[in-house]
Design a protein around this motif. Structure first.
Motif, PDB file in Angstrom:
ATOM      1  N   LEU A  37       4.557   7.302   2.157  1.00  0.00           N
ATOM      2  CA  LEU A  37       4.620   6.165   3.081  1.00  0.00           C
ATOM      3  C   LEU A  37       4.335   4.891   2.299  1.00  0.00           C
ATOM      4  O   LEU A  37       3.315   4.797   1.619  1.00  0.00           O
ATOM      5  CB  LEU A  37       3.572   6.312   4.181  1.00  0.00           C
ATOM      6  N   THR A  38       5.225   3.931   2.380  1.00  0.00           N
ATOM      7  CA  THR A  38       5.019   2.640   1.743  1.00  0.00           C
ATOM      8  C   THR A  38       4.817   1.594   2.830  1.00  0.00           C
ATOM      9  O   THR A  38       5.717   1.344   3.633  1.00  0.00           O
ATOM     10  CB  THR A  38       6.236   2.265   0.869  1.00  0.00           C
ATOM     11  N   LYS A  72       0.843  -1.193   0.000  1.00  0.00           N
ATOM     12  CA  LYS A  72       0.000   0.000   0.000  1.00  0.00           C
ATOM     13  C   LYS A  72       0.877   1.241   0.000  1.00  0.00           C
ATOM     14  O   LYS A  72       1.877   1.299   0.711  1.00  0.00           O
ATOM     15  CB  LYS A  72      -0.915  -0.003   1.233  1.00  0.00           C
ATOM     16  N   ILE A  73       0.499   2.223  -0.831  1.00  0.00           N
ATOM     17  CA  ILE A  73       1.244   3.487  -0.935  1.00  0.00           C
ATOM     18  C   ILE A  73       0.336   4.617  -0.460  1.00  0.00           C
ATOM     19  O   ILE A  73      -0.813   4.712  -0.889  1.00  0.00           O
ATOM     20  CB  ILE A  73       1.668   3.790  -2.400  1.00  0.00           C
ATOM     21  N   VAL A  74       0.826   5.455   0.430  1.00  0.00           N
ATOM     22  CA  VAL A  74       0.044   6.592   0.934  1.00  0.00           C
ATOM     23  C   VAL A  74       0.921   7.839   0.919  1.00  0.00           C
ATOM     24  O   VAL A  74       2.040   7.831   1.425  1.00  0.00           O
ATOM     25  CB  VAL A  74      -0.454   6.344   2.381  1.00  0.00           C
ATOM     26  N   GLU A  75       0.399   8.892   0.312  1.00  0.00           N
ATOM     27  CA  GLU A  75       1.089  10.187   0.339  1.00  0.00           C
ATOM     28  C   GLU A  75       0.592  10.964   1.551  1.00  0.00           C
ATOM     29  O   GLU A  75      -0.616  11.054   1.777  1.00  0.00           O
ATOM     30  CB  GLU A  75       0.783  10.986  -0.933  1.00  0.00           C
ATOM     31  N   ASP A  76       1.515  11.506   2.318  1.00  0.00           N
ATOM     32  CA  ASP A  76       1.100  12.390   3.407  1.00  0.00           C
ATOM     33  C   ASP A  76       2.045  13.590   3.447  1.00  0.00           C
ATOM     34  O   ASP A  76       3.003  13.650   2.673  1.00  0.00           O
ATOM     35  CB  ASP A  76       1.020  11.625   4.733  1.00  0.00           C
ATOM     36  N   PRO A  77       1.782  14.570   4.320  1.00  0.00           N
ATOM     37  CA  PRO A  77       2.600  15.793   4.303  1.00  0.00           C
ATOM     38  C   PRO A  77       4.102  15.545   4.493  1.00  0.00           C
ATOM     39  O   PRO A  77       4.916  16.383   4.140  1.00  0.00           O
ATOM     40  CB  PRO A  77       2.032  16.600   5.481  1.00  0.00           C
ATOM     41  N   TYR A  78       4.488  14.400   5.047  1.00  0.00           N
ATOM     42  CA  TYR A  78       5.903  14.155   5.334  1.00  0.00           C
ATOM     43  C   TYR A  78       6.602  13.354   4.238  1.00  0.00           C
ATOM     44  O   TYR A  78       7.790  13.079   4.324  1.00  0.00           O
ATOM     45  CB  TYR A  78       6.034  13.412   6.675  1.00  0.00           C
ATOM     46  N   ILE A 137       9.723   5.172   4.543  1.00  0.00           N
ATOM     47  CA  ILE A 137       9.874   6.329   3.658  1.00  0.00           C
ATOM     48  C   ILE A 137      11.168   6.145   2.873  1.00  0.00           C
ATOM     49  O   ILE A 137      12.175   5.684   3.411  1.00  0.00           O
ATOM     50  CB  ILE A 137       9.898   7.639   4.466  1.00  0.00           C
ATOM     51  N   GLY A 138      11.120   6.486   1.591  1.00  0.00           N
ATOM     52  CA  GLY A 138      12.333   6.423   0.780  1.00  0.00           C
ATOM     53  C   GLY A 138      12.198   5.588  -0.481  1.00  0.00           C
ATOM     54  O   GLY A 138      13.069   5.610  -1.340  1.00  0.00           O
ATOM     55  N   LEU A 139      11.086   4.847  -0.611  1.00  0.00           N
ATOM     56  CA  LEU A 139      10.912   3.981  -1.779  1.00  0.00           C
ATOM     57  C   LEU A 139      10.023   4.643  -2.825  1.00  0.00           C
ATOM     58  O   LEU A 139       9.090   5.374  -2.498  1.00  0.00           O
ATOM     59  CB  LEU A 139      10.287   2.648  -1.365  1.00  0.00           C
ATOM     60  N   ASP A 140      10.311   4.354  -4.090  1.00  0.00           N
ATOM     61  CA  ASP A 140       9.489   4.829  -5.200  1.00  0.00           C
ATOM     62  C   ASP A 140       8.998   3.595  -5.946  1.00  0.00           C
ATOM     63  O   ASP A 140       9.703   3.034  -6.773  1.00  0.00           O
ATOM     64  CB  ASP A 140      10.312   5.723  -6.130  1.00  0.00           C
TER      65      ASP A 140
END
Length: 704
Positions: free
Chosen positions: A324-325, A315-321, A377-380
């Protein structure tokens, strides 16, 4: 090893409004994770942390947390119940070791329960069942167990019987220990054990005997003890239940009322006692043999600390920081600051931070080990991709993603917001694989496709709130398909001469529907039956590629072509003028000019619909569904409530929620899921084709 044996990764899944999130909130409270009972109806649920979830009172995204129950640690994921967000259930079940299927004591096995059952079977997930809402009028746990047998084809066995029912529901009787369990205190936090009440003694004896007879099918020892009428130790019963549950042969059933704080603690005991730890699951991965080049299976070992790291991003989630993977670790360790290889791309990526999640809150970790579910954090990457400490090590079974069935056109009200809209759609498409975004090459419109009206409504609202972009949307459009109905032969020649070398290609063959007896999941079948070299073999890939690319927009109304078989069996070529390009053009021309001769039909998505309403409104609801070209396939009446199951074309369901509420004085509810594609009636097909052709504008306006 001992820590892993005490770890449980479980999900809570159910049909919408069965009480999943309320049950999750009670689990958080009784395990000490929260100190206040969160409620869905007042927007206070911890697991429904998104603003839209709190407003609408539904779960939209799956939420993960970690709780402690006795000596065991439980990673818990609360999933949505609405079919529009089914991918959240799909990817959660893919990485979990066990699950709790929550069922309403009145509604029983409902439409989404069937979908969740299929998902659990797809990923071979052992489960318990929890019959919730025992305090509701019409509660009948034995009827629900029969439905589990009949509709889900599972051996469901009651482990408890209720003490009282409906408004008199007081607690449960444990059929294994023979104790009555009551839940005292203001919030059911004090568990009290008593003897079985005298008025339930006969029912207890009968139910216990039924349970033991059902369990004896999985144990010779238990069967012998029953036949010889010997006393049976509790540990023997627990052991049989666990082994049968792990083998997915048995579904132990528990009862309670999460909202009334009854029955949750025994369910937690059962989760720890019967559902698998990461060691019990023995995950399977696939690797390619470097010598033979063949794919083979390997078994991962979660307990091996020095084994190569294997993890799945689910699951991939974008948040203000940042991005998040969410990852499930199957083997080895993830360490903050270390780099790991994406097994699909071969790219090495560095994990900058690791978090343990509690809904939207986080705790930073230095490392995580096999069995853990964490966010990094850090994965694409995309959902379903695997990361290992060595390149080309292995891949895991992928996540099934259903096809979207409905689409709308979106555009920003203010032209200056176009970049923001593009950024939002890129983010949401990355988060949710069932959301697809494309640009119509003719109209230039941005088309967004999803699983239903609610699915698209939620994302449009999130664009407005999170990106401050006002958008305009068109009416929802149905994803029709075009399919041939008869077979034809074709003979197409492409010849062009304009000085110098020209273009020449000649293809003969047949177009037909894929025969029903031909076992294939492909929507297009291409066969090369050229003999004697009349078309050189090096041109065949260009011909097939041209046909495949032409299927995206069919000649009838511009919808994708499915169920088509093309056989190329003859033709000719020119030694100088023939080329890949010439044969590509010839193939595209043959489809464009001949497809209409196959008497193509439009196919439309048909939805399985389940409606629950008061019995006195049944006639009006059935009549309205018939006017929408729907058919009723099953009817069930329970007390004053009627449940209708039917099939209805998706195109006829837009705005149905408001219509149903109006017809039933606000008491009717419904759920839908995609069932199949079916041929559109000829009169409606002609109307759709006319409308599509009228929309095609030869001269685009405002082009800059």
């Amino acid at each position: 090893m001992s820590d892993l044996r005490n770890l449980r990764n479980i999900g809570i899944s159910a049909h919408i409004d069965s009480g999943k999130t309320t049950l999750s909130e009670r689990i958080l409270f009784y395990t000490g994770r929260t100190h206040k009972l969160g409620e869905v109806h007042d927007g206070g649920a911890t697991m429904d942390h998104m603003e839209l979830e709190q407003e609408r009172g539904i779960t939209i995204t799956s939420a993960a947390t970690r709780v402690q129950w006795g000596a065991s640690t439980i990673n818990l994921i609360d999933t949505p119940g609405h079919v529009d967000f089914t991918v959240e259930v799909e990817r959660s079940l893919r990485v979990l070791d066990g699950a709790v299927l929550v069922l309403c004591s009145v509604g029983g096995v409902q439409a989404q329960s069937l979908t969740i059952d299929r998902q659990m079977k797809r990923y071979a997930v052992p489960r318990l069942a929890f019959i919730n809402k025992m305090d509701r009028v019409g509660a009948n746990p034995r009827r629900v167990v029969r439905q589990l047998h009949d509709k889900l084809d599972c051996d469901a066995v009651l482990m408890q019987i209720p003490i009282g029912c409906e408004q008199n529901f007081e607690g449960v009787v444990d059929l294994i220990t023979g104790k009555a369990i009551y839940f005292d205190g203001d919030q059911g936090e004090i568990v009290r054990y008593e003897d079985v009440p005298e008025n339930l003694r006969d029912e207890y004896e009968t139910s216990r005997q039924e349970m033991l007879e059902a369990l004896s099918m999985y144990s010779d020892e238990l069967m012998e003890a029953l036949l010889e009428e010997k006393p049976i130790a509790e540990e023997v019963i627990h052991d049989v239940i666990k082994r049968a549950t792990l083998a997915r042969q048995l579904t132990p059933v528990f009862v309670g009322s999460a909202y009334r704080n009854k029955g949750v603690q025994p369910l937690l005991d059962a989760i720890v006692r019967y559902l698998p730890s990461p060691i019990d699951r023995e995950p399977v991965a696939f690797t390619v043999d470097k010598e033979t080049g063949e794919e083979k299976q390997i078994r991962l070992d979660p307990a091996a600390e020095d084994a190569p790291t294997v993890a799945m991003a689910f699951k991939i989630v974008e948040d203000p920081y940042g991005t998040l993977t969410f990852m499930r670790i199957y083997q080895g360790n993830l360490v903050k600051g270390e780099s790991y290889y994406n097994q699909r791309t071969g790219k090495k990526e560095r994990i900058s931070r690791i978090f343990r999640m509690h809904a939207d809150q986080r705790v930073e970790l230095e490392s995580a080990s096999a069995g853990d579910i964490v966010a990094v954090i850090g994965l694409d990457c995309s959902s379903g991709e695997n990361y290992c400490s060595t390149p080309g090590y292995c891949t895991l079974e992928s996540i099934f993603v259903p096809e979207p069935v409905i689409q709308i056109a979106v555009k920003p009200v203010e032209t200056r917001d176009a970049d923001k809209l593009a950024k939002a759609l890129y983010r949401f498409r990355k988060e949710d694989p069932t959301l697809t975004v494309k640009v119509d090459p003719e109209s230039g419109e941005t088309l967004v496709a999803g699983m239903g009206e609610l699915h698209l409504d939620v994302y449009i609202e999130r664009i407005r709130r999170e990106y401050k972009v006002e958008v305009e949307t068109s009416a929802p459009k149905v994803n029709y398909r075009e399919a041939p109905t008869v077979g034809i032969s074709f003979d197409t020649k492409h010849k062009k001469q304009s000085g110098g070398s020209g273009q020449y290609a000649h293809i003969c063959g047949t177009m037909s529907p894929i025969p029903e007896d031909e076992e294939t999941k492909e929507l297009f079948v291409f066969e090369d039956k050229i003999t004697g070299g009349v078309i050189p073999s090096n041109y065949i890939p260009a011909i097939e590629k041209a046909y495949r690319s032409s299927l995206e927009k069919g000649p009838l109304a511009g919808y994708p072509v499915v169920n088509l078989k093309i056989v190329v069996n003859d033709g000719s070529y020119h030694a100088v003028d023939s080329s890949d390009l010439a044969f590509r053009i010839c193939a595209q021309t043959s489809l464009r000019e001949n497809f209409n001769r196959t008497k193509p039909a439009l196919l439309e998505p048909i939805m399985k619909i389940e409606i629950e309403c008061p019995e006195n409104f049944q006639g009006g609801v059935v009549g309205d569904l018939a006017s929408r070209r729907g058919v009723i396939t099953a009817t069930e009446t329970s007390g004053a409530t009627c449940r209708l199951v039917g099939e209805v074309p998706l195109s006829e369901t837009f705005g149905y929620s408001s219509t149903l509420r109006g017809m039933t004085q606000g008491q009717g509810v419904f759920s839908m899921e995609f069932l199949k594609y079916k041929r559109v009636p000829q009169a409606i097909q002609d109307e759709i084709v006319r409308e599509r052709n009228s929309q095609k504008s030869p001269t685009p306006t405002n082009k800059r």
